[in-house]
Scaffold this active site. Structure first.
Site, short mmCIF file in Angstrom:
data_model
loop_
_atom_site.label_atom_id
_atom_site.label_comp_id
_atom_site.label_asym_id
_atom_site.label_seq_id
_atom_site.Cartn_x
_atom_site.Cartn_y
_atom_site.Cartn_z
CB CYS A 193 -32.56 87.02 7.80
SG CYS A 193 -33.62 87.77 6.54
CB SER B 7 -55.55 111.41 -13.51
OG SER B 7 -55.36 109.99 -13.54
CE LYS C 98 -28.05 87.37 8.13
NZ LYS C 98 -28.93 88.51 7.73
#
Length: 713
Positions: free
Chosen positions: A175, A356, A114
């Protein structure tokens, strides 16, 4: 017509799960082959999993990656007459690289490192890997003995090169390289590469898919080409959910797209495309031809394989419409898949949620409901892995087949309304109805005796009795009495999570879910170690505004009508006594609205604004307000942010969904002890206000709150 069938995939890889990762890789290769593919692309670092983090620094990780690769190379059928592109870390000359490895017929043809590391947001690749910054350079890589003993190959090429087959040229991006201004596909495309591949480890963030698709489309629409995109999909052991969306594009048009959110571990998509379509577009674009003529040549690694075939019975795939989810759908499906992965891999038996009756816990419950719906949907489609996981998690016999989401929820989802004398009947009833709608096992517990015991213990120690503000107490007393209720709920939640299955005579225990939203965390409007402290939190990275949109969508379209009632309710903690003249309200307590908090959060993180630049932006964006009022709001936000920042160091691990997440662990790295006076910053704001108002500065006109009257909760 020269067509080629290409395959890419979404894989649910798990960091450090070498056995499971290898099994999924092998299965994806077999599926790609069965679909007639000549090239198979997998996600970034798929052999070890993208999220190994500091495990990348361990030599054991490198060893196990090579062991997995050896298995792929040992079986002659896996790489027979098909290019297999896998991702793993590689150590070359004692430097660690994030690499793509190209396999064919039991041989390694190229290791491609990369070139650009992802170093923003959640990404820290530069901590573990070095970019290959030698353009158009290849070197000799000497293969480890575990490989050479199996395939008889001792070396291969490593570097910035192009794979050249008999009939086309291929090259990889990884990527982040797609997101950089000078992406590798630009120069490589000019040098004749026709097929670009991108093995990615890209996590989900609301509205992020649009950006990703635009970049892939741009990569091939400007000057032609074929683009394969592969991604991880699922929770690989951290706060991130990788949202798949593998796809194949040609000349800017999508011809195949995978799912964004799914419980399926392996999804392989293929497309048949015509290389002549690429060549026709490029050759007719004369400006591109002129630039290509000036491009320096890349090294080429020859692979003896022909990818194309002439088959008039199977024409190229047609263009498909790209599917996008709305933000509300993303909130529903992304965290639901993340929670399922987390649960099935944790070894525990379900979830517990303090319910809640408010919007946040209702949203969390709805996400669990959607998770159960997705499980039922996949079981109905014949997904054996999901069925096995469902049976194991719920300790059910092998003949149990879940068919109803509510029935399935009753086996793994437990809720409790932890009420006090300050709670209203309205929220109690609402919590009960929501639990019924979702299908959870619901309990109602009064916490007054427990919290009062703390107050009595304090009175025995000090001989003093703290009072609520409504009963004449001070601010410090009022906050302390609210905090002891909130912390009581946290302790009771874990106690219930440990024993509720025991009550039913079942083994195991439950994971505790938190339900504090992103905005409240940023403002610090929560008690440290209250119910915001849990095992995981599916909504901790989401704004209140997005959550309200999700609740509306889930109530209308996911068969959960009861949760719609929270939309008309005033957000309140219900920790103070209700009187004729006073009812607690979150926005009044905070001194700002949730809409304002969302804006403050985006400016602080996404736009990187400090107090002064935030004021300058807002004084222009809010012309309906006097500059002094805008200054007061900005000062108030930064004051409370400063005194409460310490709370973010203990935030429950949350699903990352927003660009302005205050997650202190890896995303939002800042100090947690501030000078809350912000002397220079606030003084600068005052000078700007004075200049804008064209009048002498009014002393204390926009002072920050009195610090002496406040206490850190």
């Amino acid at each position: 017509m020269k067509t080629v069938t290409l395959a890419t995939c979404n894989l649910n890889q798990w960091a450090m799960d070498f056995k499971g990762n290898l099994e999924r890789i092998i299965e994806s290769i077999n599926i790609a082959r069965s679909k007639g593919a000549k090239y198979r692309l997998g996600p970034e670092l798929e052999i070890c999993g993208y999220g190994c983090e500091d495990h990348f620094l361990e030599q054991d990780t490198m060893l196990h990656c090579w062991q997995s690769l050896a298995v792929l190379l040992k079986d002659p059928e896996l790489t027979k007459d098909m290019l297999v592109d896998v991702g793993m870390p590689v150590l070359h000359k004692n430097v660690r690289y994030n690499c793509r490895i190209i396999l064919l017929n039991q041989k390694i043809y190229l290791i491609q490192p990369k070139k650009a590391m992802a170093m923003d947001g959640n990404y820290r690749e530069g901590r573990w890997f070095t970019p290959w910054i030698k353009p158009r350079v290849v070197e000799t890589f000497y293969l480890p003995r575990i490989i050479s003993q199996i395939i008889g190959q001792s070396e291969c090429q490593i570097g910035d090169a192009i794979i050249s087959t008999v009939d086309t040229a291929i090259s990889s991006e990884t990527c982040e390289e797609l997101f950089t201004p000078n992406s590798p596909h630009i120069q490589m495309g000019l040098d004749g590469v026709e097929i670009f591949t991108n093995g990615s480890g890209s996590h989900h963030q609301l509205r992020k898919l649009d950006t990703r698709v635009d970049l892939i489309r741009s990569a091939t629409s400007k000057s032609g080409g074929i683009y394969l995109y592969s991604n991880q999909q699922g929770c690989d052991g951290s706060r991130l959910y990788y949202d798949g969306s593998c796809m194949i594009m040609i000349n800017g048009d999508c011809v195949s797209q995978g799912s964004q959110f799914s419980l399926v571990d392996i999804e392989v998509i293929t497309a048949t495309v015509d290389l002549e379509d690429v060549r026709s577009v490029r050759a007719s674009f004369m400006a591109r031809c002129a630039q290509a003529n000036l491009t320096h040549e890349f090294p080429r690694v020859r692979c003896p394989i022909q990818l194309t075939h002439i088959d008039y019975c199977h024409p190229p795939d047609r263009v498909v419409h790209i599917n996008y989810n709305t933000p509300a759908e993303e909130i529903g499906f992304g965290p639901a898949c993340w929670l399922w992965d987390y649960l099935r891999r944790s070894g525990l038996s379900g979830y517990f949620l303090p319910l809640s009756g408010g919007a946040d816990s209702a949203a969390t419950a709805a996400i669990i409901g959607i998770m159960c719906q997705l499980v039922i949907l996949d079981v109905g489609k014949g997904n054996k892995q999901v069925l096995r996981d469902a049976q194991r998690i719920t300790n059910s016999p092998i003949d149990y087949i879940p068919t109803c989401p509510r029935e399935f929820a009753s086996r793994l989802f437990f809720t409790a309304y932890l009420g006090s004398k300050n709670s209203s009947q309205e929220t109690r009833d609402r919590a009960r109805e929501i639990a019924k709608d979702i299908g959870s096992v619901h309990k109602e517990v009064d916490i007054d005796d427990v919290s009062q015991s703390f107050n009595e213990a304090f009175s025995q120690i000090t001989k003093k009795q703290p009072q609520f503000r409504a009963h004449g107490g001070s601010t410090r007393e009022n906050i302390a009495l609210q905090n002891v209720q909130a912390r009581t709920r946290m302790v009771l939640s874990y106690h219930l999570a440990s024993l509720l299955l025991w009550e039913q005579g079942r083994p195991g225990s439950l994971l505790v879910l938190g339900s504090a939203n992103c905005d409240e965390s940023l403002r610090g409007y929560m008690t440290k170690y209250d119910c915001s402290s849990a095992d995981i939190n599916p909504i901790g990275g989401m704004s209140k505004i997005d959550l309200r949109s999700f609740i509306e969508w889930a109530g209308k379209f996911r068969d959960m009508k009861s949760i719609l009632s929270v939309l008309s309710a005033t957000p309140t903690a219900e920790l103070e006594p209700i009187t004729e003249n006073y009812t607690q309200s979150d926005e009044i307590d905070m001194g700002m609205t949730y809409e304002e908090l969302s804006i403050f959060g985006k400016l602080r993180k996404v736009n990187r604004c400090g107090p002064v630049s935030m004021f300058e932006r807002l004084v222009a964006d809010w012309p309906h307000l006097e500059p002094s009022i805008v200054a007061e709001k900005v000062k108030r936000f930064f004051f409370y942010y400063a005194i409460n920042r310490h709370k973010l160091t203990t935030l429950t691990p949350s699903y990352h969904a927003e660009g302005y997440s205050p997650d202190d662990n890896r995303y939002d790295h800042r100090q947690f002890l501030y000078n809350s006076k912000w002397d220079v910053q606030f003084e600068t704001i005052d000078k700007i206000v004075q200049r804008l108002s064209q009048r002498p500065q009014l002393k204390n006109s926009v002072d920050c709150p009195n610090q002496a009257s406040l206490t850190q909760q």
